[in-house]
Design an enzyme around this catalytic site. Structure first.
Site, PDB file in Angstrom:
ATOM      1  N   HIS A 281       0.840  -1.188   0.000  1.00 35.97           N
ATOM      2  CA  HIS A 281       0.000   0.000   0.000  1.00 35.97           C
ATOM      3  C   HIS A 281       0.883   1.248   0.000  1.00 35.97           C
ATOM      4  O   HIS A 281       1.990   1.242   0.558  1.00 35.97           O
ATOM      5  CB  HIS A 281      -0.903   0.021   1.237  1.00 35.97           C
ATOM      6  CG  HIS A 281      -1.968  -1.034   1.212  1.00 35.97           C
ATOM      7  ND1 HIS A 281      -2.755  -1.264   0.112  1.00 35.97           N
ATOM      8  CD2 HIS A 281      -2.382  -1.924   2.168  1.00 35.97           C
ATOM      9  CE1 HIS A 281      -3.599  -2.247   0.375  1.00 35.97           C
ATOM     10  NE2 HIS A 281      -3.387  -2.668   1.617  1.00 35.97           N
TER      11      HIS A 281
ATOM     12  N   CYS B 184       0.014   2.271  -5.076  1.00 33.69           N
ATOM     13  CA  CYS B 184      -0.901   3.326  -5.515  1.00 33.69           C
ATOM     14  C   CYS B 184      -0.276   4.702  -5.324  1.00 33.69           C
ATOM     15  O   CYS B 184       0.571   4.896  -4.453  1.00 33.69           O
ATOM     16  CB  CYS B 184      -2.200   3.261  -4.730  1.00 33.69           C
ATOM     17  SG  CYS B 184      -3.199   1.808  -5.095  1.00 33.69           S
TER      18      CYS B 184
END
Length: 782
Positions: free
Chosen positions: A401, A450
């Site tokens: 993440h 991301c």
């Protein structure tokens, strides 16, 4: 008889040197091992039973079995010392066995240490030994005996240069003797005019002799000298223009016939113990030995050449190398998938595994880690930065993440709260700033995460980066977009690595390689229009991941630290009292994931069934109790390495080795039954096993953040110096990668250890010196 320090030497019957004593006891019919056992059995301290002696006797049924060795092993486990064994052998009246033990009982417990010190300082060498009787000492310097060197401590007050050299101590104990290891004494004369002296006022490693600039004619001898005081003795590695010079590992660097190729900026890296420092950088100018022409028929004399040079090398003709080189190649790969407060990921494990194998083919020293907390990530980055210096290629890959705010990228640890802010994450630009300070030849960041904005993080960062021409960013997705891993029941790559691993071996400039990966991703239907590779680069040279590493880089001291993270325990055999033996093997799936496999090597004839397993692992390790001691690697969670493990074993997967605080100690268990027993009855035996700190556990990433952590690169709220505390707010934001899916998996490679222990400065000289020394002594047993 009361125990004394000389009598406290522990038994070590597994040592090959004890074989002679065991042979004597095995072949002595009337006063051999059995009679010795009967004598010992009368001493209640050692709890030796008739069953124990019977177990020893069964050893004769084995081809290499020794009842005596088995008996001595039992005594060693019960705390018996050499002094106590001597008392038993005297009662046994076996003179030959007693003589063997007297020779074994002498042990040197403190070896003299090599040291470097300044003229006028005091030298102190120590050699401590224990034996079956009082010991005597005899010191030598090279081949000559040291006057008054007859005590354990050798002291010379106010040393001179002539006191430098190699020292050794002979320890005598009755008819036995041993030699200590050689100790090198390096005495630095800081009054010489060949360098700038600086004397340390404390125990810190400090340069005492600095090299001086040189201006030479081609063909003359280039000589540079440096020196530092320290214990253990410092180790040296000379560099020219940031590149380590193969074989240049002494205080004095001498090049007999220097050419213009030897011109450049020189400095020396110095290591003593855990400290490292550098000398000042000096310039060496080498003019042609014959007149040269510089834009026309003008000739220059030797004096003219120096005048033209004037600190610049523009007047020399420098050829452009056809092939760029790396001073070294190091890579840190981090894959976070088992998040505590966020969606779990799957692809990072496969991505890190596959990239590890590809990068090792490119001669990168790779450390691959899964599921790191914030503290562990910061410490891993710190250890990675320790390896970087001028000319090194450094590569950092992260999968997990992440987010991007105001141009700064943040990697999210597995313990990040929900929602997370910059204080909970690692700033990529902060790490890059530290890498730039190392003057690396190439910095490559591959970020598979991301890059959406984090609405819960309003902090703005001011990381000021220097303008350098060695940075390459490969973002798995564009700004304000997401990175995908594809939904699948199998273990598969993420989209980025699916195409990246196919291109990394191309012998092209790294930006060209990433351009081709971007083109491949653009043709992938599953993510077309959703994920596109973004490349940022300030690379002005044709740097490629395939560039060769200069010879000798793997042997440099700075490589030793990274080598610790690759050290696997050696396979070992565990013997049980029943006569059974099992083999323990080890494999590394990642640098913090260890696979333990067991196999029964020998089963006693009296046991009809026999099973072995391992248990009692430290609590800080991540071990699934339901997946331990399984018959296939896949059953215990080992999917990527399964084809490279031996068959017909039981497997256990140990994760999170970075959390291990002490040695890895566990229990090997054996359960067996004989034909005479009832169907439900069995007998168990256990043995403790200590394999030290394997792989990444040696780097102690669980400890407090290192001093040069990326926390300290900018005064932001997440700096510990600001005493930042998380606000007490509702954390409901959740940021994650999306799911989509592909396959692909490469073949695993075993973990290779890099480097070896660092020898003292003149190891070749020591070997020759030792041979000459032993030949010069006419040692006879009295």
């Amino acid at each position: 008889m009361a125990a004394t320090p000389e009598r406290s030497v522990k038994l070590n019957p597994l040592n090959e040197e004890w074989k002679k004593l065991c042979d004597v006891l095995d072949r002595s019919p009337g006063n051999g091992w059995r009679r010795l056992g009967e004598i010992v059995a009368q001493d209640r301290r050692f709890r030796l039973s008739a069953d124990n002696l019977e177990m020893c006797s069964l050893k004769v049924l084995q081809p290499d079995g020794s009842p005596s060795r088995m008996l001595l092993m039992m005594l060693a486990e019960r705390g018996c010392t050499c002094g106590q064994l001597m008392d038993f052998l005297r009662a046994l009246a076996n003179a030959e066995a007693l003589h063997c033990l007297q020779a074994l009982a002498l042990q040197i417990i403190t070896q003299p240490q090599s040291v470097s010190l300044l003229c006028g300082h005091n030298l102190h060498l120590s050699c401590q030994a224990v034996g079956h009787s009082p010991v005597q000492y005899q010191w030598f310097k090279s081949k000559e005996e040291v006057p008054n060197g007859s005590t354990a401590d050798l002291a010379i007050n106010g040393v001179h240069v002539k006191d430098g050299g190699f020292y050794i101590c002979r320890v005598n104990c009755g008819e036995s003797f041993q030699f200590s290891q050689w100790a090198q004494v390096d005495v630095l004369d800081v009054s010489v005019s060949s360098g700038y002296a600086r004397q340390s006022s404390d125990d810190n490693l400090e340069v005492a002799l600095q090299p001086r600039p040189q201006r030479l004619l081609a063909g003359a001898a280039l000589q540079l000298e440096c020196g530092a005081a320290g214990c253990p003795i410092p180790h040296y590695q000379w560099h020219c223009d940031g590149v380590p010079l193969p074989g240049a590992t002494r205080r004095k660097l001498t090049i007999p016939n220097a050419t213009q190729d030897h011109q450049g900026k020189y400095r020396c890296g110095i290591i003593s113990g855990g400290e490292r420092t550098w000398t000042s950088e000096v310039e060496v100018l080498i003019a042609p030995s014959a007149p040269v022409q510089i834009s026309g028929p003008m000739e220059c004399s030797e004096d003219d050449l120096y005048a033209i040079g004037g600190g610049s090398t523009d007047f020399l003709l420098n050829s452009v190398p056809e092939q760029l080189h790396a001073a070294d190649k190091v890579a840190l790969l981090i894959g976070n998938l088992s998040y505590q407060n966020h969606p779990q990921l799957k692809a990072p494990m496969v991505d890190v595994y596959d990239l590890t194998n590809v990068l090792r083919q490119l001669d990168f020293k790779v450390v691959s880690l899964l599921d790191l907390t914030e503290l562990e990530m910061r410490n891993a980055v710190h250890e990675f930065l320790l390896l970087l210096h001028k000319g090194v290629y450094g590569l950092l890959y992260y999968a997990g993440h992440g987010y991007e705010n105001y141009g700064n990228s943040f990697m999210v640890p597995v313990d990040a709260p929900n929602p997370y802010r910059s204080a909970d994450c690692l700033c990529v630009q902060s790490i890059l700033k530290l890498m730039q300070e190392k003057e690396t030849g190439l910095n490559v960041f591959l970020l598979d995460m991301c890059r959406k904005r984090n609405v819960h993080d309003e902090s703005t960062h001011n990381v000021i980066l220097r303008v350098t021409a060695n940075i390459v960013f490969g973002y798995a997705t564009c700004q304000d977009a997401e990175a995908f891993e594809l939904s699948s029941s199998d273990f598969t790559n993420g989209v980025f690595v699916k195409f990246l691993k196919k291109r990394l071996l191309d012998d092209e400039k790294i930006t060209v390689v990433l351009d081709r990966v971007a083109e491949d991703m653009g043709q992938f239907d599953a993510t077309r229009g959703k994920q596109a590779l973004e490349i940022r680069s300030s690379l002005s040279e044709r740097r490629a991941l395939t560039d060769p590493v200069l010879p000798g880089a793997a042997d440099l001291p700075h490589s030793q630290q990274w080598a610790k993270a690759h050290e696997l325990p050696e396979s070992m055999y565990v013997d049980f009292e029943c006569g059974a033996q099992i083999k323990l093997g080890f494999a590394a799936e990642f640098s913090n994931v260890l696979v333990v496999y067991t196999h029964i090597v020998r089963k006693p004839a009296e046991l009809s069934t026999c099973q072995a397993h391992v248990t009692d692992f430290p609590q800080e390790l991540d071990v699934d109790p339901k997946a331990m001691n399984r018959s296939t690697p896949e059953d215990t969670g080992v999917y990527l390495l399964s084809s490279h493990l031996p068959h017909h074993c039981l497997y256990t997967r140990l994760c999170s080795l970075q959390k291990l605080k002490d040695d890895l100690v566990f229990t090997a268990c054996l359960r067996g039954a004989s034909a005479a027993m009832d169907a439900d009855d069995s007998v168990s035996w256990t043995e403790n096993v200590n394999i030290g700190k394997p792989l990444i556990a040696r780097l102690d990433l669980h400890q407090a953040t290192r001093q040069n952590s990326c926390l300290l690169t900018c005064p932001m709220p997440h700096s510990p110096t600001a005493h930042y505390k998380h606000p007490d707010q509702d954390r409901s934001h959740q940021h994650h990668r999306l799911d989509v899916s592909v396959g692909g998996r490469t073949v695993a490679e075993g973990v290779a250890a890099y480097g070896s222990s660092i020898p003292i400065e003149a190891s070749d000289d020591v070997d020759e010196l030792h041979t000459a020394f032993i030949e010069s002594l006419q040692l006879q047993r009295s």
